[in-house]
Design a protein around this motif. Sequence first.
Motif, PDB file in Angstrom:
ATOM      1  N   MET A 186       0.670  -1.125   0.074  1.00 50.33           N
ATOM      2  CA  MET A 186      -0.127  -0.143  -0.030  1.00 50.33           C
ATOM      3  C   MET A 186       0.883   1.152   0.040  1.00 50.33           C
ATOM      4  SD  MET A 186      -3.239  -0.830  -0.137  1.00 50.33           S
ATOM      5  CE  MET A 186      -3.777   0.778   0.170  1.00 50.33           C
ATOM      6  N   LEU A 187       2.033   1.057   0.672  1.00 49.03           N
ATOM      7  CA  LEU A 187       2.595   2.533   0.914  1.00 49.03           C
ATOM      8  C   LEU A 187       3.573   2.563  -0.355  1.00 49.03           C
ATOM      9  CD1 LEU A 187       3.600   4.739   2.915  1.00 49.03           C
ATOM     10  CD2 LEU A 187       5.419   3.234   3.752  1.00 49.03           C
ATOM     11  N   LEU A 188       4.352   1.619  -0.762  1.00 46.70           N
ATOM     12  CA  LEU A 188       5.873   2.115  -1.555  1.00 46.70           C
ATOM     13  C   LEU A 188       5.126   2.618  -3.063  1.00 46.70           C
ATOM     14  CD1 LEU A 188       8.060  -0.921  -0.710  1.00 46.70           C
ATOM     15  CD2 LEU A 188       7.977   1.437   0.089  1.00 46.70           C
ATOM     16  N   PRO A 189       4.153   2.100  -3.761  1.00 45.29           N
ATOM     17  CA  PRO A 189       3.751   2.307  -5.023  1.00 45.29           C
ATOM     18  C   PRO A 189       3.206   4.009  -5.252  1.00 45.29           C
ATOM     19  CG  PRO A 189       2.677   0.305  -4.576  1.00 45.29           C
ATOM     20  CD  PRO A 189       3.255   0.791  -3.381  1.00 45.29           C
ATOM     21  N   GLY A 190       2.930   4.400  -4.046  1.00 47.90           N
ATOM     22  CA  GLY A 190       1.969   5.838  -4.096  1.00 47.90           C
ATOM     23  C   GLY A 190       2.772   6.876  -4.874  1.00 47.90           C
ATOM     24  N   PRO A 191       4.006   7.179  -4.547  1.00 50.72           N
ATOM     25  CA  PRO A 191       4.505   8.325  -5.449  1.00 50.72           C
ATOM     26  C   PRO A 191       4.172   8.050  -6.916  1.00 50.72           C
ATOM     27  CG  PRO A 191       6.270   7.572  -3.813  1.00 50.72           C
ATOM     28  CD  PRO A 191       4.900   6.499  -3.789  1.00 50.72           C
ATOM     29  N   LEU A 192       4.398   6.968  -7.377  1.00 52.23           N
ATOM     30  CA  LEU A 192       3.848   6.703  -8.888  1.00 52.23           C
ATOM     31  C   LEU A 192       2.745   6.945  -9.500  1.00 52.23           C
ATOM     32  CD1 LEU A 192       5.785   3.390  -9.633  1.00 52.23           C
ATOM     33  CD2 LEU A 192       6.789   5.773  -9.949  1.00 52.23           C
ATOM     34  N   TYR A 193       1.665   7.235  -8.609  1.00 56.42           N
ATOM     35  CA  TYR A 193       0.418   7.596  -8.745  1.00 56.42           C
ATOM     36  C   TYR A 193       0.134   9.044  -9.001  1.00 56.42           C
ATOM     37  CZ  TYR A 193      -1.013   3.406  -5.630  1.00 56.42           C
ATOM     38  OH  TYR A 193      -1.026   2.291  -4.729  1.00 56.42           O
ATOM     39  N   PHE A 194       1.143   9.745  -9.075  1.00 58.42           N
ATOM     40  CA  PHE A 194       1.182  11.045  -9.375  1.00 58.42           C
ATOM     41  C   PHE A 194       1.246  11.252 -10.648  1.00 58.42           C
ATOM     42  CE2 PHE A 194       3.031  11.934  -4.705  1.00 58.42           C
ATOM     43  CZ  PHE A 194       1.524  11.950  -4.359  1.00 58.42           C
ATOM     44  N   LEU A 195       1.607  10.290 -11.498  1.00 60.81           N
ATOM     45  CA  LEU A 195       2.086  10.548 -12.859  1.00 60.81           C
ATOM     46  C   LEU A 195       0.798  10.444 -13.636  1.00 60.81           C
ATOM     47  CD1 LEU A 195       4.995   7.857 -13.349  1.00 60.81           C
ATOM     48  CD2 LEU A 195       5.142  10.369 -13.334  1.00 60.81           C
ATOM     49  N   MET A 196      -0.403  10.160 -13.148  1.00 61.90           N
ATOM     50  CA  MET A 196      -1.643  10.036 -13.923  1.00 61.90           C
ATOM     51  C   MET A 196      -2.044  11.691 -14.320  1.00 61.90           C
ATOM     52  SD  MET A 196      -3.622   6.703 -12.585  1.00 61.90           S
ATOM     53  CE  MET A 196      -3.077   6.780 -10.820  1.00 61.90           C
ATOM     54  N   PRO A 197      -2.053  12.304 -12.975  1.00 63.84           N
ATOM     55  CA  PRO A 197      -2.565  13.821 -13.153  1.00 63.84           C
ATOM     56  C   PRO A 197      -1.548  14.576 -13.989  1.00 63.84           C
ATOM     57  CG  PRO A 197      -2.056  13.284 -10.868  1.00 63.84           C
ATOM     58  CD  PRO A 197      -2.200  12.222 -11.624  1.00 63.84           C
ATOM     59  N   LEU A 198      -0.078  14.072 -13.903  1.00 59.87           N
ATOM     60  CA  LEU A 198       0.768  14.803 -14.616  1.00 59.87           C
ATOM     61  C   LEU A 198       0.844  14.398 -16.181  1.00 59.87           C
ATOM     62  CD1 LEU A 198       3.501  14.492 -12.033  1.00 59.87           C
ATOM     63  CD2 LEU A 198       2.427  16.730 -12.647  1.00 59.87           C
ATOM     64  N   ALA A 199       0.143  13.373 -16.550  1.00 60.95           N
ATOM     65  CA  ALA A 199       0.281  12.855 -18.069  1.00 60.95           C
ATOM     66  C   ALA A 199      -0.239  14.152 -18.971  1.00 60.95           C
ATOM     67  CB  ALA A 199      -0.922  11.735 -18.248  1.00 60.95           C
ATOM     68  N   THR A 200       0.388  14.107 -20.199  1.00 61.41           N
ATOM     69  CA  THR A 200       0.055  14.668 -21.165  1.00 61.41           C
ATOM     70  C   THR A 200      -0.267  14.141 -22.517  1.00 61.41           C
ATOM     71  OG1 THR A 200       2.362  14.709 -21.933  1.00 61.41           O
ATOM     72  CG2 THR A 200       1.920  16.470 -20.404  1.00 61.41           C
ATOM     73  N   SER A 201      -0.639  15.053 -23.552  1.00 59.75           N
ATOM     74  CA  SER A 201      -1.136  14.260 -24.667  1.00 59.75           C
ATOM     75  C   SER A 201       0.119  13.697 -25.765  1.00 59.75           C
ATOM     76  CB  SER A 201      -1.633  15.637 -25.659  1.00 59.75           C
ATOM     77  OG  SER A 201      -2.715  16.100 -25.163  1.00 59.75           O
ATOM     78  N   GLY A 202      -0.308  13.044 -26.590  1.00 61.26           N
ATOM     79  CA  GLY A 202       0.604  12.073 -27.352  1.00 61.26           C
ATOM     80  C   GLY A 202       1.316  11.099 -26.603  1.00 61.26           C
ATOM     81  N   TRP A 203       2.585  10.948 -26.546  1.00 61.94           N
ATOM     82  CA  TRP A 203       3.312   9.976 -25.889  1.00 61.94           C
ATOM     83  C   TRP A 203       3.218  10.187 -24.264  1.00 61.94           C
ATOM     84  CZ3 TRP A 203       4.904   5.605 -28.019  1.00 61.94           C
ATOM     85  CH2 TRP A 203       5.324   5.906 -29.323  1.00 61.94           C
ATOM     86  N   GLY A 204       2.973  11.317 -23.946  1.00 61.84           N
ATOM     87  CA  GLY A 204       2.565  11.640 -22.644  1.00 61.84           C
ATOM     88  C   GLY A 204       1.601  10.759 -22.149  1.00 61.84           C
ATOM     89  N   LEU A 205       0.572  10.065 -22.731  1.00 59.36           N
ATOM     90  CA  LEU A 205      -0.157   9.218 -22.146  1.00 59.36           C
ATOM     91  C   LEU A 205       0.320   8.102 -21.604  1.00 59.36           C
ATOM     92  CD1 LEU A 205      -2.972   8.785 -25.001  1.00 59.36           C
ATOM     93  CD2 LEU A 205      -3.308   9.439 -22.725  1.00 59.36           C
ATOM     94  N   ALA A 206       1.521   7.721 -21.871  1.00 61.74           N
ATOM     95  CA  ALA A 206       2.481   6.637 -21.402  1.00 61.74           C
ATOM     96  C   ALA A 206       2.643   6.859 -19.999  1.00 61.74           C
ATOM     97  CB  ALA A 206       3.893   6.369 -21.872  1.00 61.74           C
ATOM     98  N   MET A 207       2.854   8.081 -19.508  1.00 62.85           N
ATOM     99  CA  MET A 207       2.802   8.345 -18.043  1.00 62.85           C
ATOM    100  C   MET A 207       1.362   8.102 -17.139  1.00 62.85           C
ATOM    101  SD  MET A 207       4.131  12.342 -18.133  1.00 62.85           S
ATOM    102  CE  MET A 207       4.192  12.572 -16.700  1.00 62.85           C
ATOM    103  N   TYR A 208       0.316   8.022 -17.847  1.00 59.39           N
ATOM    104  CA  TYR A 208      -0.837   7.419 -17.132  1.00 59.39           C
ATOM    105  C   TYR A 208      -0.577   5.877 -16.935  1.00 59.39           C
ATOM    106  CZ  TYR A 208      -5.608   7.927 -15.595  1.00 59.39           C
ATOM    107  OH  TYR A 208      -6.701   8.024 -14.875  1.00 59.39           O
ATOM    108  N   GLY A 209      -0.235   5.453 -17.911  1.00 64.12           N
ATOM    109  CA  GLY A 209      -0.122   3.850 -17.928  1.00 64.12           C
ATOM    110  C   GLY A 209       0.735   3.373 -16.956  1.00 64.12           C
ATOM    111  N   VAL A 210       2.096   4.008 -16.587  1.00 60.62           N
ATOM    112  CA  VAL A 210       2.877   3.638 -15.521  1.00 60.62           C
ATOM    113  C   VAL A 210       2.192   3.770 -14.282  1.00 60.62           C
ATOM    114  CG1 VAL A 210       5.007   4.363 -14.505  1.00 60.62           C
ATOM    115  CG2 VAL A 210       4.902   4.344 -16.774  1.00 60.62           C
ATOM    116  N   GLY A 211       1.357   5.024 -14.070  1.00 58.30           N
ATOM    117  CA  GLY A 211       0.601   5.235 -12.814  1.00 58.30           C
ATOM    118  C   GLY A 211      -0.416   4.007 -12.451  1.00 58.30           C
TER     119      GLY A 211
END
Length: 427
Positions: A305-330
């Motif tokens: 529950m604790l360790l993956p948390g910081p990677l969740y922030f990539l979802m609202p940081l995602a951008t258009s185009g290849w930036g969609l991949a950030m959402y996938g990582v989150g």
Amino acid sequence: MTQSASPRGATVRPNDSLWRNRNFVLLWLGQGAGTLGPQVALIAMPLLALEALNATAFQVSLLTFLGWLPYLLFSLPAGVIADRVDQRRLMIACDLCRMLLMLSIPAVTLLDGLSLGYLYAVISLSGVLTVLFTVAYRSQLPKLVSRAQLVDGNGKLGVSERLAELSGPAIGGALAGLIGAARALYANALALVLSATTLWLIKVPKSESTGSTRVSFKAAMGEGLTFVRREPILRKLLLCTSVCNFFVMASVSIQVTFMARELHGSESAIGLVFTAGAVGGVLAGVFAHRIAVRVGTARIIWMSMLLPGPLYFLMPLATSGWGLAMYGVGLAAMSANSTLFNTASLSYRQMVCPPELLSRVSSVYLWIAYGVVPLGSLFGGALATGAGLRTALWVCVLGMWSASLFVVFSPLRKMRDVPIPDRAHAT
């Protein structure tokens, strides 16, 4: 080597391969098929509402709300029903009825009769059937494997679920782009048929009648609540799961809208994002048993529950185009967290609950932990409407990570393994 009794009374070694267990393999395949269909619908239904009916973000979020509302309304009585009837036949009936409901959508669309009201009705009825199915399903694994194999079994079922999540959105997005969102629901119906078929082929050992038939319906529901209230670890797990589910589903209710309208993603691109996100859950499920053995069944609960948390922030940081991949990582981080946490917590619950109470204890979890889901969906849609999609996602990911506090600041943090009562598990 330590040995334990199987549900049939035969001797089973803890390291025996579950792939040699015919019943487990059928359950594994059925779980995958039963998860694949809703994953296709996860893409197809919002796209159908957005494109064919020009729905708003809030109207789309209502699909998620109504799909989960039955968990709040029907979970407790569903637990008693599942304890009093043939669970396998109940699940098969639920699969077939849901199949007919899904097939009705493309038929109504063809007749130009589709409306948001009809989609809402289908989602609501399917939700009631899903509650009945899920309560009965959660009691199946302990009947088919030994107690020593529960963590391994739940981990493999988690892999089946994540594999469906890996392929389902991609299939849904591709089908929606090729043949339309309504016709894409044919895949959902086919998956439900496969699920019903595998359940029909499973030979579940006959169990003794349970005590729930000797008390009133209302009293039987109360027995599950009482058991959870008296188990301190179960209470902590329930609080953690409930808070996390609230914010996860708040994000789920707006994520397709966010990627389609804010990031301008195509149907196929959105499907690929969900597919990439499921990779984390697949990997976590494959190694769940090994991780639990090495790290400890208590430590893995709060660490996952604790360790993956910081990677969740990539979802609202995602951008258009290849930036969609950030959402996938989150999403991948969320998926890994979900698989590891659910495998450990569900295995613990199956171990400590008496068999005759397991369906009702599961129904308590569904009632509370899943009962908050429709509220989370409404929250996500309302927040996105008032504050914007990206701001709403920031609130959601912070809320998800905050759920870890319930298990981090609990007795679990000082334990390596969760103490399991020495109780014969199978009836």
